[in-house]
Design a protein around this motif. Structure first.
Motif, PDB file in Angstrom:
ATOM      1  N   ALA A  75      -0.578  -8.331  -9.447  1.00 28.51           N
ATOM      2  CA  ALA A  75      -1.052  -7.150  -8.724  1.00 28.51           C
ATOM      3  C   ALA A  75      -0.051  -6.793  -7.639  1.00 28.51           C
ATOM      4  CB  ALA A  75      -2.417  -7.410  -8.105  1.00 28.51           C
ATOM      5  N   THR A  76      -0.236  -5.619  -7.098  1.00 29.49           N
ATOM      6  CA  THR A  76       0.535  -5.169  -5.946  1.00 29.49           C
ATOM      7  C   THR A  76      -0.448  -4.883  -4.833  1.00 29.49           C
ATOM      8  OG1 THR A  76       2.200  -4.156  -7.361  1.00 29.49           O
ATOM      9  CG2 THR A  76       2.124  -3.403  -5.085  1.00 29.49           C
ATOM     10  N   VAL A  77      -0.123  -5.331  -3.630  1.00 28.34           N
ATOM     11  CA  VAL A  77      -0.943  -5.007  -2.463  1.00 28.34           C
ATOM     12  C   VAL A  77      -0.081  -4.253  -1.460  1.00 28.34           C
ATOM     13  CG1 VAL A  77      -2.529  -6.952  -2.687  1.00 28.34           C
ATOM     14  CG2 VAL A  77      -0.484  -7.209  -1.290  1.00 28.34           C
ATOM     15  N   ILE A  78      -0.736  -3.426  -0.679  1.00 33.30           N
ATOM     16  CA  ILE A  78      -0.049  -2.817   0.453  1.00 33.30           C
ATOM     17  C   ILE A  78      -0.387  -3.693   1.645  1.00 33.30           C
ATOM     18  CG2 ILE A  78       0.219  -0.796   1.915  1.00 33.30           C
ATOM     19  CD1 ILE A  78      -0.663   0.908  -0.479  1.00 33.30           C
ATOM     20  N   TRP A  79       0.620  -4.379   2.152  1.00 37.12           N
ATOM     21  CA  TRP A  79       0.441  -5.333   3.243  1.00 37.12           C
ATOM     22  C   TRP A  79       1.278  -4.864   4.427  1.00 37.12           C
ATOM     23  CZ3 TRP A  79      -2.967  -9.152   3.857  1.00 37.12           C
ATOM     24  CH2 TRP A  79      -2.769 -10.034   4.916  1.00 37.12           C
ATOM     25  N   ASP A  80       0.612  -4.494   5.482  1.00 34.61           N
ATOM     26  CA  ASP A  80       1.280  -4.011   6.693  1.00 34.61           C
ATOM     27  C   ASP A  80       2.258  -2.879   6.366  1.00 34.61           C
ATOM     28  OD1 ASP A  80       1.580  -3.964   9.434  1.00 34.61           O
ATOM     29  OD2 ASP A  80       3.061  -5.564   9.493  1.00 34.61           O
ATOM     30  N   GLY A  81       1.809  -1.968   5.490  1.00 30.00           N
ATOM     31  CA  GLY A  81       2.597  -0.793   5.153  1.00 30.00           C
ATOM     32  C   GLY A  81       3.649  -0.991   4.081  1.00 30.00           C
ATOM     33  N   GLU A  82       3.779  -2.192   3.550  1.00 32.92           N
ATOM     34  CA  GLU A  82       4.783  -2.471   2.525  1.00 32.92           C
ATOM     35  C   GLU A  82       4.120  -2.974   1.241  1.00 32.92           C
ATOM     36  OE1 GLU A  82       8.045  -4.902   3.770  1.00 32.92           O
ATOM     37  OE2 GLU A  82       8.013  -4.088   5.796  1.00 32.92           O
ATOM     38  N   TYR A  83       4.715  -2.591   0.109  1.00 32.32           N
ATOM     39  CA  TYR A  83       4.217  -3.059  -1.174  1.00 32.32           C
ATOM     40  C   TYR A  83       4.715  -4.475  -1.438  1.00 32.32           C
ATOM     41  CZ  TYR A  83       2.848   1.710  -2.250  1.00 32.32           C
ATOM     42  OH  TYR A  83       2.259   2.941  -2.233  1.00 32.32           O
ATOM     43  N   GLN A  84       3.791  -5.339  -1.890  1.00 30.48           N
ATOM     44  CA  GLN A  84       4.169  -6.706  -2.262  1.00 30.48           C
ATOM     45  C   GLN A  84       3.528  -7.048  -3.600  1.00 30.48           C
ATOM     46  OE1 GLN A  84       4.124  -9.960   0.363  1.00 30.48           O
ATOM     47  NE2 GLN A  84       4.363  -8.738   2.204  1.00 30.48           N
TER      48      GLN A  84
END
Length: 114
Positions: A75-84
């Motif tokens: 999966a991809t998460v948006i973490w603190d404004g960045e995609y991970q």
């Protein structure tokens, strides 16, 4: 900076955007679990709704000391404004954020905390 809240069960929670490689996304509220060394756990229905690709299985130790096998998805998460890009464990619980995601978000590392 990311912010969370304490829910009515006295659990620290954080809101995340989780998605797949086709940019399909869903906003989830996840409990921060300091005993969970993985990145993120999601229930099967969320994994199916997002059509997350299966990547394998892994074994893990539960809080009571027993071992379990988990299906793992990408999966991809948006973490603190960045995609991970992260691995997600399928569970029968509410979504959980583990220490590896907190660590990766802080230190920009994909190294898990185990």
């Amino acid at each position: 900076m990311m912010y969370g809240v304490v829910n009515t069960n006295c659990e620290a929670t954080i809101r995340l955007v989780v998605g797949n490689e086709n940019a399909q996304r869903r906003v989830i509220d996840a409990v921060i679990d300091t005993g969970y060394t993985g990145f993120l756990s999601l229930p099967r229905e969320t994994i199916i709704a997002l059509n997350l690709p299966w990547t394998g299985v892994e074994r893990g130790t539960l809080g009571d000391g027993s071992e379990a096998t988990f299906e793992v998805y990408a999966a991809t998460v948006i973490w603190d404004g960045e995609y991970q890009s992260i691995p997600v464990n399928e569970t029968e619980t509410d979504p959980l954020v583990g220490m590896s995601l907190l660590y990766a978000g802080t230190y920009k590392s994909k190294a898990p905390c185990f």
